[in-house]
Design a protein around this motif. Structure first.
Motif, PDB file in Angstrom:
ATOM      1  N   UNK A   1       0.830  -1.211   0.000  1.00 22.71           N
ATOM      2  CA  UNK A   1       0.000   0.000   0.000  1.00 22.71           C
ATOM      3  C   UNK A   1       0.864   1.261   0.000  1.00 22.71           C
ATOM      4  N   UNK A   2       2.045   1.176   0.612  1.00 22.95           N
ATOM      5  CA  UNK A   2       2.974   2.318   0.612  1.00 22.95           C
ATOM      6  C   UNK A   2       3.778   2.349  -0.682  1.00 22.95           C
ATOM      7  N   UNK A   3       4.155   1.180  -1.159  1.00 23.15           N
ATOM      8  CA  UNK A   3       5.022   1.082  -2.338  1.00 23.15           C
ATOM      9  C   UNK A   3       4.327   1.587  -3.604  1.00 23.15           C
ATOM     10  N   UNK A   4       3.029   1.320  -3.738  1.00 21.11           N
ATOM     11  CA  UNK A   4       2.322   1.688  -4.975  1.00 21.11           C
ATOM     12  C   UNK A   4       2.339   3.190  -5.239  1.00 21.11           C
ATOM     13  N   UNK A   5       1.877   4.045  -4.308  1.00 23.98           N
ATOM     14  CA  UNK A   5       1.932   5.489  -4.591  1.00 23.98           C
ATOM     15  C   UNK A   5       3.362   6.018  -4.709  1.00 23.98           C
ATOM     16  N   UNK A   6       4.278   5.408  -3.976  1.00 24.74           N
ATOM     17  CA  UNK A   6       5.677   5.832  -4.044  1.00 24.74           C
ATOM     18  C   UNK A   6       6.246   5.583  -5.437  1.00 24.74           C
ATOM     19  N   UNK A   7       5.957   4.419  -6.000  1.00 24.65           N
ATOM     20  CA  UNK A   7       6.438   4.100  -7.345  1.00 24.65           C
ATOM     21  C   UNK A   7       5.748   4.944  -8.407  1.00 24.65           C
TER      22      UNK A   7
ATOM     23  N   UNK B   1      -4.861  10.848   5.424  1.00 23.99           N
ATOM     24  CA  UNK B   1      -4.480  10.998   4.011  1.00 23.99           C
ATOM     25  C   UNK B   1      -3.018  11.441   3.897  1.00 23.99           C
ATOM     26  N   UNK B   2      -2.254  10.677   3.131  1.00 27.95           N
ATOM     27  CA  UNK B   2      -0.846  10.997   2.890  1.00 27.95           C
ATOM     28  C   UNK B   2      -0.672  11.276   1.404  1.00 27.95           C
ATOM     29  N   UNK B   3      -0.067  12.430   1.083  1.00 24.29           N
ATOM     30  CA  UNK B   3       0.227  12.739  -0.316  1.00 24.29           C
ATOM     31  C   UNK B   3       1.704  12.496  -0.595  1.00 24.29           C
ATOM     32  N   UNK B   4       1.981  11.972  -1.784  1.00 22.34           N
ATOM     33  CA  UNK B   4       3.338  11.688  -2.250  1.00 22.34           C
ATOM     34  C   UNK B   4       3.591  12.599  -3.441  1.00 22.34           C
TER      35      UNK B   4
ATOM     36  N   UNK C   1      -2.238  10.493  -3.816  1.00 22.41           N
ATOM     37  CA  UNK C   1      -2.597  10.386  -2.398  1.00 22.41           C
ATOM     38  C   UNK C   1      -3.063   8.977  -2.070  1.00 22.41           C
ATOM     39  N   UNK C   2      -2.962   8.641  -0.782  1.00 17.39           N
ATOM     40  CA  UNK C   2      -3.444   7.345  -0.299  1.00 17.39           C
ATOM     41  C   UNK C   2      -3.737   7.467   1.196  1.00 17.39           C
TER      42      UNK C   2
ATOM     43  N   UNK D   1      -3.965  10.487  -9.390  1.00 15.77           N
ATOM     44  CA  UNK D   1      -2.706  11.069  -9.855  1.00 15.77           C
ATOM     45  C   UNK D   1      -2.931  12.446 -10.487  1.00 15.77           C
ATOM     46  N   UNK D   2      -2.039  13.379 -10.160  1.00 16.59           N
ATOM     47  CA  UNK D   2      -2.017  14.672 -10.841  1.00 16.59           C
ATOM     48  C   UNK D   2      -0.600  14.928 -11.332  1.00 16.59           C
ATOM     49  N   UNK D   3      -0.456  15.164 -12.634  1.00 18.99           N
ATOM     50  CA  UNK D   3       0.845  15.497 -13.207  1.00 18.99           C
ATOM     51  C   UNK D   3       0.783  16.904 -13.794  1.00 18.99           C
ATOM     52  N   UNK D   4       1.776  17.704 -13.462  1.00 17.18           N
ATOM     53  CA  UNK D   4       1.904  19.049 -14.011  1.00 17.18           C
ATOM     54  C   UNK D   4       3.257  19.132 -14.711  1.00 17.18           C
TER      55      UNK D   4
END
Length: 369
Positions: free
Chosen positions: A10-16, A42-45, A57-58, A233-236
């Motif tokens: 669960x931590x690895x997925x948003x980190x990757x 809620x934790x944002x990466x 976020x996750x 996901x948000x990409x700028x």
């Protein structure tokens, strides 16, 4: 303070998800880190290279506190990957260090202050906004990305042209030797005519992140920035400044020599013939006669390869040379059973298309052999 407590995956997925744009070597050491912000559960990466920013976020937070820090993206990913699947991981913050604990394993990493992390300022207003399914945008990128230039001094070629016009979204890429074009139609859309150049790195990262799903991608474009939002996901990304070549003038029309053949058959023939090409010289000669294509290559050691295949061709014979990699790139990305190649003469570019499909075009310049 207990910052995160969750399953390893669960931590690895948003980190990757965000770490793909992190540069190994950078003038700012903090850009090797990922910015972690906790708002209750809620934790944002967030990761950035100053020109591109990816955030997701996750719900991984432990406790109601708010906190933020930055930690090495590579080290944190490597630690999590090395831990057993399914193990519960806790991350605590204290004294400018992040302690990662799982079972009897414990790691302490240095952190840098979140306030020093250079985030990308997102524009408040965008001149064009539209959405299309993730799989459709991924398909558009897939069909042209291989024709983008790499580190070309003509910086506007190191990216992909995105065109909006009425109901159509078009993408174009060229490195000066070949050009790939693909379009998609958005039923009922009334998009303003706009052309922007998306950087190569942004395109390649989006190909990795986009899913083959019907879930939408919201795309907002301004003069110097594009924002894409899909799922969590948000990409700028900054846009490339410059004038992209007039692709409509490059795409030939009116050719009278048409060859139709199996994509797999011609791809296999080129693969066999290319064995005897060298890294410096990738030339391949195509000799066309009614019903027959002969593929020939040779190298500096006087070695040569000849491969013949049957094709649907009824026009006058023609001999023309190409860089074999340029043909293999497009054939490897197409998923159709058949391809059509139209020729003018030995000194003009060839046009590769899919029979009965006007949405994709690939132009490749000839080479002297």
């Amino acid at each position: 303070m207990l910052f995160i407590k969750a399953d390893r995956d669960a931590i690895l997925k948003p980190l990757q998800t965000v770490a793909g744009i992190v540069e190994r070597r950078h003038t700012l050491p903090i850009l090797a880190n990922v910015l972690l912000r906790k708002h209750g559960p809620v934790v944002s990466f967030l990761a950035s290279d100053v020109e591109i920013q990816v955030q997701t976020t996750a719900e991984l937070g432990a406790g109601p506190e708010e906190a933020a820090t930055t930690v090495s993206a590579k080290k944190l990913i490597d630690i999590l990957r090395a831990l057993p699947e399914g193990v519960e991981v806790s991350i605590r913050l204290a004294d400018k260090r992040a302690t990662i604990q799982a079972g009897k394993s414990r790691f302490a990493l240095q952190t840098l202050g979140a306030e020093d992390f250079p985030t990308v300022a997102v524009n408040e207003q965008f001149s064009a906004s539209f959405s299309l399914p993730q799989k459709q945008l991924k398909h558009l990128f897939q069909m042209v990305h291989f024709a983008m230039a790499q580190a070309d001094i003509r910086y506007y070629l190191n990216g992909l042209l995105l065109v909006t016009d009425g109901e159509f979204v078009r993408v174009v890429a060229t490195d000066g030797h070949r050009l790939a074009y693909c379009q998609a139609r958005i039923e009922g859309a009334a998009l303003a005519k706009q052309e922007v150049i998306i950087p190569r790195k942004t395109v390649l990262e989006l190909q990795r992140l986009l899913a083959d799903s019907d879930e939408p991608v919201a795309i907002d474009v301004s003069g110097n920035q594009v924002r894409l939002r899909f799922g969590e996901v948000e990409m700028v990304s900054k846009l490339v400044e410059g004038k992209f070549p007039d692709y409509q003038r490059v795409i030939p029309s009116g050719y009278s020599k048409h060859m139709i053949c199996s994509r797999d058959v011609i791809a296999s023939s080129l693969a066999r013939a290319s064995i005897l090409t060298s890294d410096k010289f990738k030339g391949v000669r195509l000799s066309l006669a009614p019903g027959l294509l002969k593929v020939q290559t040779s190298n500096a050691e006087q070695e040569e390869a000849v491969d013949e295949i049957e094709v649907d061709y009824t026009a006058d014979p023609i001999e023309i040379g190409f860089n074999v990699s340029y043909l293999q790139d497009v054939l490897g990305n197409l998923k159709t059973e058949q391809v059509q190649i139209d020729f003018g003469d030995a000194n003009t570019s060839a046009l590769l298309t899919v029979p009965d499909d006007g949405d994709f075009k690939y132009v490749v310049m000839p080479m002297r052999i």
